[in-house]
Scaffold this active site. Structure first.
Site, PDB file in Angstrom:
ATOM      1  N   GLN A 174      35.832  41.616  35.483  1.00  0.00           N
ATOM      2  CA  GLN A 174      36.007  41.313  36.353  1.00  0.00           C
ATOM      3  C   GLN A 174      35.787  39.785  36.390  1.00  0.00           C
ATOM      4  OE1 GLN A 174      35.955  42.727  39.453  1.00  0.00           O
ATOM      5  NE2 GLN A 174      35.660  44.991  38.950  1.00  0.00           N
ATOM      6  N   ALA A 195      43.786  45.745  34.029  1.00  0.00           N
ATOM      7  CA  ALA A 195      45.559  45.354  34.463  1.00  0.00           C
ATOM      8  C   ALA A 195      44.810  45.044  35.934  1.00  0.00           C
ATOM      9  CB  ALA A 195      46.529  45.936  33.896  1.00  0.00           C
ATOM     10  N   THR A 232      52.647  56.494  22.563  1.00  0.00           N
ATOM     11  CA  THR A 232      54.025  55.422  22.232  1.00  0.00           C
ATOM     12  C   THR A 232      52.953  54.923  23.754  1.00  0.00           C
ATOM     13  OG1 THR A 232      55.775  57.023  22.189  1.00  0.00           O
ATOM     14  CG2 THR A 232      55.930  55.598  23.483  1.00  0.00           C
ATOM     15  N   CYS A 317      31.491  54.076  43.694  1.00  0.00           N
ATOM     16  CA  CYS A 317      31.114  54.817  42.507  1.00  0.00           C
ATOM     17  C   CYS A 317      32.676  56.374  42.698  1.00  0.00           C
ATOM     18  CB  CYS A 317      29.709  56.147  42.822  1.00  0.00           C
ATOM     19  SG  CYS A 317      30.220  57.900  42.885  1.00  0.00           S
TER      20      CYS A 317
HETATM   21  N1  PLP Z   1      34.515  47.546  33.767  1.00  0.00           N
HETATM   22  C1  PLP Z   1      34.266  46.990  35.172  1.00  0.00           C
HETATM   23  C2  PLP Z   1      32.293  45.701  34.995  1.00  0.00           C
HETATM   24  C3  PLP Z   1      34.459  47.526  35.908  1.00  0.00           C
HETATM   25  O1  PLP Z   1      34.335  46.889  37.106  1.00  0.00           O
HETATM   26  C4  PLP Z   1      35.447  48.352  36.137  1.00  0.00           C
HETATM   27  C5  PLP Z   1      35.969  48.780  36.811  1.00  0.00           C
HETATM   28  O2  PLP Z   1      35.495  49.254  38.219  1.00  0.00           O
HETATM   29  C6  PLP Z   1      35.624  48.922  34.439  1.00  0.00           C
HETATM   30  C7  PLP Z   1      35.291  48.403  33.317  1.00  0.00           C
HETATM   31  C8  PLP Z   1      36.481  49.613  33.843  1.00  0.00           C
HETATM   32  O3  PLP Z   1      37.525  49.169  34.419  1.00  0.00           O
HETATM   33  P1  PLP Z   1      39.077  50.937  34.588  1.00  0.00           P
HETATM   34  O4  PLP Z   1      38.545  51.008  35.804  1.00  0.00           O
HETATM   35  O5  PLP Z   1      40.232  49.643  34.387  1.00  0.00           O
HETATM   36  O6  PLP Z   1      38.411  51.653  33.124  1.00  0.00           O
END
Ligand code: PLP
Length: 376
Positions: A174, A195, A232, A317
């Site tokens: 974040q 990303a 890949t 969620c």
């Molecule tokens: N860590 C934090 C603080 C997040 O807010 C999120 C996504 O909400 C994630 C990890 C997980 O990332 P991703 O959705 O790219 O798997």
């Protein structure tokens, strides 16, 4: 058509035009990046250019970046690598994202929860005492919280953890693209990026590792990503991540400026009795989480959505259900957990977006109070 106001960037950012263009260009480029012919080399160049951009986002060496499928996998890879390196004790921040909390639980070792104070800041005295209690520890501390935007004292924690022979894993999913992140100055062993939180595509992420952090392969198979992550490469996703990272660095000052618009909304909401979670802590400039007793998260999210304003409950969620804010509870305010909403801006957000959110929220609050009076 009613104006759409998207203020849910912490769930996922709008994709930046540069990122879409890079993905399309990469899809038009034939070639497996592992192939030695011209098209393969061209695909490889897209990945290595993106690696340099993502490294630049956090001031790291390009060689420190391993591309994976997103923030969840990056966190899992960091934690799994530390466990494989022999760490048998785990300390996990009380407000960590489930991607970290559950990966730590899955390690099958005893996990201690590192408490936060009323502003959501990790208690460094507690850490000092636990580090002194013996045995090297894997410590997980996020840089910025997804619900409240609270920024943790990671550099201080890293010095303490390193001093005790431990490993610090940082979830910067974040924070990156919203505040300046300097991997070397933070001093973490591993740091996770995603990303889609900064204007790139969903399904791409990276783990950044310090030279003294040895990684364990996430997936075995072909030797991609220096043998750490077989399969890949997702060339369009990675190229798009690189373009988004470059744009995010360019736009940092603009994002910083959103703090003023965020604070104007906070002032409107607090005038109606809302409490801003983490108000006393350093926070991301574009994140606001507030709770208004009696005005449930679900009702607020729906009332805003009906007016075209998109925000999340404190904790969005994955099942689509509105769940009580875990951060509010960890901060000693379980009474607020069902009433929290999170407003989060990003690269395309304007002052008008934040204002409209405030107006619509105040009207919705007035309507909810009027309804309650009718019922009483
Ligand atoms: N860590 C934090 C603080 C997040 O807010 C999120 C996504 O909400 C994630 C990890 C997980 O990332 P991703 O959705 O790219 O798997």
């Amino acid at each position: 058509m009613r104006a759409q106001t998207y203020l849910d960037y912490n769930a996922t950012a709008k994709v930046r035009p540069e990122a879409s263009a890079a993905a399309l260009a990469a899809m038009a480029q034939a070639g497996n990046p592992s192939s030695v012919h011209a098209d393969g080399r061209a695909a490889r160049a897209l990945i290595e250019d993106a690696r340099a951009e993502v490294a630049g986002l956090v001031g790291a060496r390009a060689g420190a970046v391993t591309f994976v499928s997103g923030g969840t996998e990056a966190n899992a890879l960091g934690i799994k690598s530390a466990v494989a390196a022999g760490f048998e004790r785990l300390i996990v921040g009380a407000t960590e994202h489930e991607a970290v909390a559950r990966a730590a639980q899955a390690a099958g070792l005893a996990v201690e929860t590192w408490p936060v104070n009323g502003d959501g800041l990790a208690d460094l005295d507690w850490l000092e005492a636990r580090l002194a209690a013996g045995g090297p520890v894997l410590v997980c501390l996020m840089l910025a919280n997804n619900e409240t935007g609270v920024i943790q004292p990671v550099a201080t924690a890293a010095a303490m953890v390193r001093g005790s022979g431990g490993w610090l894993h940082v979830d910067a999913v974040q924070a990156a693209g919203k505040i300046a992140v300097d991997f070397n100055a933070l001093g973490a062993h591993t740091l996770a990026l995603s990303a889609h939180k900064l204007g790139g595509p969903q399904g791409a992420g990276a783990l950044v590792a310090a030279s003294d952090a040895s990684l364990t392969p996430s997936l075995r198979g072909g030797g991609q990503e220096r043998g750490l992550r077989a399969g890949t490469e997702n060339t369009p996703g990675i190229a798009s991540f690189g373009a988004a990272a470059r744009a995010a660095v360019r736009d940092l000052a603009e994002i910083t400026g959103q703090a003023e618009w965020r604070d104007a909304l906070a002032a409107s909401a607090t005038a109606f009795g809302a409490t801003v979670l983490g108000a006393g802590a350093p926070r991301l400039p574009q994140t606001l989480c507030f709770a208004t007793p009696g005005f449930s998260s679900e009702v607020q999210v729906m009332a805003l959505d009906l007016e075209g304003v998109m925000v999340s409950a404190g904790a969005a969620c994955s099942s689509g259900k509105v769940t009580p804010s875990g951060s509010a509870s960890a901060m000693g305010r379980p009474d607020l957990a069902r009433f929290a909403v999170r407003v989060s801006g990003g690269w395309a957000s304007s002052r008008a977006d934040w204002r409209r959110c405030g107006e619509v929220w105040c009207e919705a609050f007035d309507r909810a109070v009027a309804r309650r009076r009718e019922v009483a």
